[in-house]
Design a protein around this motif. Structure first.
Motif, PDB file in Angstrom:
ATOM      1  N   ILE A 342      -0.096  -7.364 -14.183  1.00  0.00           N
ATOM      2  CA  ILE A 342       0.669  -7.684 -12.968  1.00  0.00           C
ATOM      3  C   ILE A 342       2.112  -7.178 -13.083  1.00  0.00           C
ATOM      4  N   THR A 343       2.726  -7.435 -14.244  1.00  0.00           N
ATOM      5  CA  THR A 343       4.114  -7.013 -14.433  1.00  0.00           C
ATOM      6  C   THR A 343       4.247  -5.507 -14.290  1.00  0.00           C
ATOM      7  N   ARG A 344       3.302  -4.797 -14.887  1.00  0.00           N
ATOM      8  CA  ARG A 344       3.336  -3.325 -14.793  1.00  0.00           C
ATOM      9  C   ARG A 344       3.177  -2.851 -13.352  1.00  0.00           C
ATOM     10  N   LEU A 345       2.249  -3.478 -12.635  1.00  0.00           N
ATOM     11  CA  LEU A 345       1.996  -3.077 -11.238  1.00  0.00           C
ATOM     12  C   LEU A 345       3.245  -3.308 -10.391  1.00  0.00           C
ATOM     13  N   ARG A 346       3.824  -4.462 -10.603  1.00  0.00           N
ATOM     14  CA  ARG A 346       5.020  -4.850  -9.853  1.00  0.00           C
ATOM     15  C   ARG A 346       6.130  -3.822 -10.073  1.00  0.00           C
ATOM     16  N   THR A 347       6.414  -3.523 -11.341  1.00  0.00           N
ATOM     17  CA  THR A 347       7.481  -2.573 -11.656  1.00  0.00           C
ATOM     18  C   THR A 347       7.187  -1.195 -11.086  1.00  0.00           C
ATOM     19  N   ALA A 348       5.953  -0.751 -11.242  1.00  0.00           N
ATOM     20  CA  ALA A 348       5.593   0.592 -10.763  1.00  0.00           C
ATOM     21  C   ALA A 348       5.806   0.695  -9.252  1.00  0.00           C
ATOM     22  N   LEU A 349       5.384  -0.327  -8.524  1.00  0.00           N
ATOM     23  CA  LEU A 349       5.485  -0.257  -7.057  1.00  0.00           C
ATOM     24  C   LEU A 349       6.925  -0.425  -6.575  1.00  0.00           C
ATOM     25  N   ILE A 350       7.709  -1.204  -7.314  1.00  0.00           N
ATOM     26  CA  ILE A 350       9.132  -1.322  -6.965  1.00  0.00           C
ATOM     27  C   ILE A 350       9.828   0.015  -7.220  1.00  0.00           C
ATOM     28  N   ASN A 351       9.507   0.648  -8.354  1.00  0.00           N
ATOM     29  CA  ASN A 351      10.119   1.945  -8.658  1.00  0.00           C
ATOM     30  C   ASN A 351       9.733   3.015  -7.648  1.00  0.00           C
ATOM     31  N   LYS A 352       8.579   2.881  -7.054  1.00  0.00           N
ATOM     32  CA  LYS A 352       8.168   3.831  -6.017  1.00  0.00           C
ATOM     33  C   LYS A 352       8.754   3.455  -4.663  1.00  0.00           C
ATOM     34  N   ASP A 353       9.517   2.349  -4.655  1.00  0.00           N
ATOM     35  CA  ASP A 353      10.184   1.925  -3.435  1.00  0.00           C
ATOM     36  C   ASP A 353       9.203   1.472  -2.348  1.00  0.00           C
ATOM     37  N   LEU A 354       7.977   1.126  -2.734  1.00  0.00           N
ATOM     38  CA  LEU A 354       6.991   0.676  -1.744  1.00  0.00           C
ATOM     39  C   LEU A 354       7.130  -0.816  -1.475  1.00  0.00           C
ATOM     40  N   ILE A 355       7.518  -1.558  -2.501  1.00  0.00           N
ATOM     41  CA  ILE A 355       7.740  -2.991  -2.315  1.00  0.00           C
ATOM     42  C   ILE A 355       9.118  -3.344  -2.852  1.00  0.00           C
ATOM     43  N   GLU A 356       9.618  -4.494  -2.409  1.00  0.00           N
ATOM     44  CA  GLU A 356      10.885  -4.958  -2.969  1.00  0.00           C
ATOM     45  C   GLU A 356      10.804  -6.455  -3.161  1.00  0.00           C
ATOM     46  N   SER A 357      11.661  -6.938  -4.059  1.00  0.00           N
ATOM     47  CA  SER A 357      11.615  -8.359  -4.328  1.00  0.00           C
ATOM     48  C   SER A 357      12.786  -9.028  -3.627  1.00  0.00           C
ATOM     49  N   HIS A 358      12.479 -10.001  -2.802  1.00  0.00           N
ATOM     50  CA  HIS A 358      13.519 -10.777  -2.128  1.00  0.00           C
ATOM     51  C   HIS A 358      13.781 -12.009  -2.980  1.00  0.00           C
ATOM     52  N   GLY A 359      14.725 -12.819  -2.570  1.00  0.00           N
ATOM     53  CA  GLY A 359      15.118 -14.019  -3.314  1.00  0.00           C
ATOM     54  C   GLY A 359      13.969 -14.666  -4.082  1.00  0.00           C
ATOM     55  N   ARG A 360      14.213 -15.106  -5.259  1.00  0.00           N
ATOM     56  CA  ARG A 360      13.266 -15.798  -6.132  1.00  0.00           C
ATOM     57  C   ARG A 360      11.988 -14.999  -6.379  1.00  0.00           C
ATOM     58  N   GLY A 361      12.124 -13.683  -6.406  1.00  0.00           N
ATOM     59  CA  GLY A 361      10.996 -12.857  -6.870  1.00  0.00           C
ATOM     60  C   GLY A 361       9.840 -12.691  -5.901  1.00  0.00           C
ATOM     61  N   LEU A 362      10.010 -13.103  -4.646  1.00  0.00           N
ATOM     62  CA  LEU A 362       8.944 -12.883  -3.676  1.00  0.00           C
ATOM     63  C   LEU A 362       8.833 -11.398  -3.352  1.00  0.00           C
ATOM     64  N   LEU A 363       7.596 -10.906  -3.274  1.00  0.00           N
ATOM     65  CA  LEU A 363       7.402  -9.469  -3.055  1.00  0.00           C
ATOM     66  C   LEU A 363       6.979  -9.155  -1.622  1.00  0.00           C
ATOM     67  N   TYR A 364       7.619  -8.127  -1.074  1.00  0.00           N
ATOM     68  CA  TYR A 364       7.322  -7.691   0.298  1.00  0.00           C
ATOM     69  C   TYR A 364       7.232  -6.174   0.359  1.00  0.00           C
ATOM     70  N   PHE A 365       6.510  -5.666   1.350  1.00  0.00           N
ATOM     71  CA  PHE A 365       6.550  -4.232   1.642  1.00  0.00           C
ATOM     72  C   PHE A 365       7.979  -3.868   2.068  1.00  0.00           C
ATOM     73  N   THR A 366       8.459  -2.701   1.668  1.00  0.00           N
ATOM     74  CA  THR A 366       9.800  -2.307   2.104  1.00  0.00           C
ATOM     75  C   THR A 366       9.791  -1.800   3.544  1.00  0.00           C
ATOM     76  N   ASP A 367       8.664  -1.293   3.982  1.00  0.00           N
ATOM     77  CA  ASP A 367       8.622  -0.603   5.268  1.00  0.00           C
ATOM     78  C   ASP A 367       7.617  -1.285   6.189  1.00  0.00           C
ATOM     79  N   PRO A 368       8.089  -1.868   7.303  1.00  0.00           N
ATOM     80  CA  PRO A 368       7.201  -2.650   8.161  1.00  0.00           C
ATOM     81  C   PRO A 368       6.104  -1.812   8.827  1.00  0.00           C
TER      82      PRO A 368
END
Ligand SMILES: Nc1ncnc2c1ncn2[C@@H]1O[C@H](COP(=O)(O)OP(=O)(O)OP(=O)(O)O)[C@@H](O)[C@H]1O
Ligand SMILES: [Mg+2]
Length: 379
Positions: A342-368
């Protein structure tokens, strides 16, 4: 004046620029008082438009000069120094024709052995030829301050796509150099902004990094619905088309108020109407479909290199999960692999700018719109 109904994808001004009153005022205050500013936002929200808007407002003032440059194409430290010096020399010269004389003065004084060829009236930035042999970093970095002193004015250097700094070879050393030089300057201040939030955060929000607490940090939010609704209704009316406030509001909601997409979707809807028509909900639905199609190639490109696990992780988020990905139930439902995965997936997708983490680590798509497309076509 540019009177296109709707514009998306490039910075906007005048007729196509709305809102941002508070941010404009804050930037003007920072710029005129010499406060460094950092501007962060998701992609295509309006950073470049805002800074150019403020620059334009300040262009008539006698006491401050705003210089704008884009760092996107700078791949090395010295490419950046060339771009910086060229922008500063060009944009601070008092008369357009004078800049070469002006540049010559400074460059010759900085390094007497430098030969300057004035026939290079093509692109100045290419002809500067600043290299480690001709200039030390400090000489380049202090140029702006010297001009400011000579002109008796404040200078604000606005650097777009500043996240590029983090991508330079030996980036940390360069960051230290810039920070050290810039923090001692009295008449020069900086407005640093860019996209790719995780890269910008790496530069500005890490305690141990040189640019930590460099200045006033502004998170540029979305333009509110009421402002957009007025804009859409008026721009339809200017071309003798009609849209109800209610439908304009639905249009904004479809794209979560993302500036660029609001304008693009408004355009796609507008283009379906003839002179005198009133827009309908059915036409809006068709326009949304057009929007997905228009962006499909780009979105395909983004998902193509993803692994099966990465796709599954996106599916989990698209299904409405924003946390708890380590829980067995979610991992099983979406086939996410081990908790360590999970940690690896999270980092990879954040680095690709596809998802971002909002307050308290919640994950969202960057692009609606990517989210909408993904939900409809990839689930
Ligand atoms: N103040 C505004 N008024 C109206 N439309 C805007 C405004 N700001 C941004 N937009 C819309 O968003 C689009 C992108 O704007 P801009 O290029 O300024 O954003 P950005 O945040 O710099 O994007 P990027 O992250 O790609 O650098 C514009 O083409 C326009 O459609
Ligand atoms: Mg921009």
């Amino acid at each position: 004046m540019d009177r296109r109904s709707f514009i998306f994808g490039t910075a906007v001004s005048d007729y196509n620029f709305i809102g941002r009153e508070e941010e404009t005022q804050r930037l003007i205050a920072n710029f005129t008082e010499g406060i460094n500013t950092i501007l962060i936002s998701p992609r295509r929200i309006g950073k470049t438009s805002l800074v150019k808007h403020v620059k334009k407002l300040l262009d008539s003032r006698q006491d401050v000069i705003v210089v704008y440059l884009d760092m996107f194409a700078c791949k090395t430290e010295y490419e950046f120094y060339n771009a910086l010096s060229a922008a500063v020399l060009k944009q601070t010269a008092s008369h357009a024709e004078k800049w070469m004389e002006y540049a010559k003065d400074f460059l010759v004084r900085l390094t007497p052995k430098l030969t300057f060829s004035p026939e290079a009236n093509t692109d100045f930035s290419l002809s500067l030829g600043i290299t480690p042999k001709t200039h030390t970093p400090d000489e380049v970095l202090n140029l702006t301050e010297e001009i400011a002193r000579k002109r008796g004015k404040r200078i604000v250097v606005c650097i777009d796509e500043f996240q590029q700094l983090g991508e330079l070879p030996d980036s940390l050393t360069v960051q230290k150099r810039l920070r050290t030089a810039w923090q001692h300057q009295q008449l020069t201040s900086y407005c640093l902004f860019g996209s790719k939030q995780h890269l910008m955060s790496n530069i500005f929000q890490r305690r141990n990094m040189p640019f930590y607490q460099f200045g006033d940090m502004i998170f540029l939010g979305k333009i509110d619905t009421a402002t957009w609704v007025d804009y859409i209704v008026e721009h339809f009316a200017d071309r003798n088309r009609e849209i109800s406030k209610d439908l304009a509001q639905q249009l904004c909601e479809q794209v979560d108020n993302y500036s660029s997409y609001v304008q693009q979707l408004a355009w796609l809807l507008f283009s379906r109407l003839n002179n005198g028509d009133t827009a309908t909900k059915e036409q809006l639905d068709l326009a949304v479909n057009d929007l997905l199609n228009a962006n499909e190639a780009l979105f395909m490109q983004q998902v193509e290199p993803l692994t099966a696990y990465q796709m599954n992780f996106l599916r989990a988020i698209a299904a409405g999960h924003h946390k708890g990905f380590g829980d067995k139930e979610i991992r099983d439902d979406f086939n996410l692999g081990s908790p360590a995965n999970i940690t690896r997936l999270r980092t990879a997708l954040i680095n690709k700018d596809l998802i971002e983490s909002h307050g308290r680590g919640l994950l969202y798509f960057t692009d609606p719109v990517f989210l909408l497309w993904f939900q409809l076509r990839m689930m």
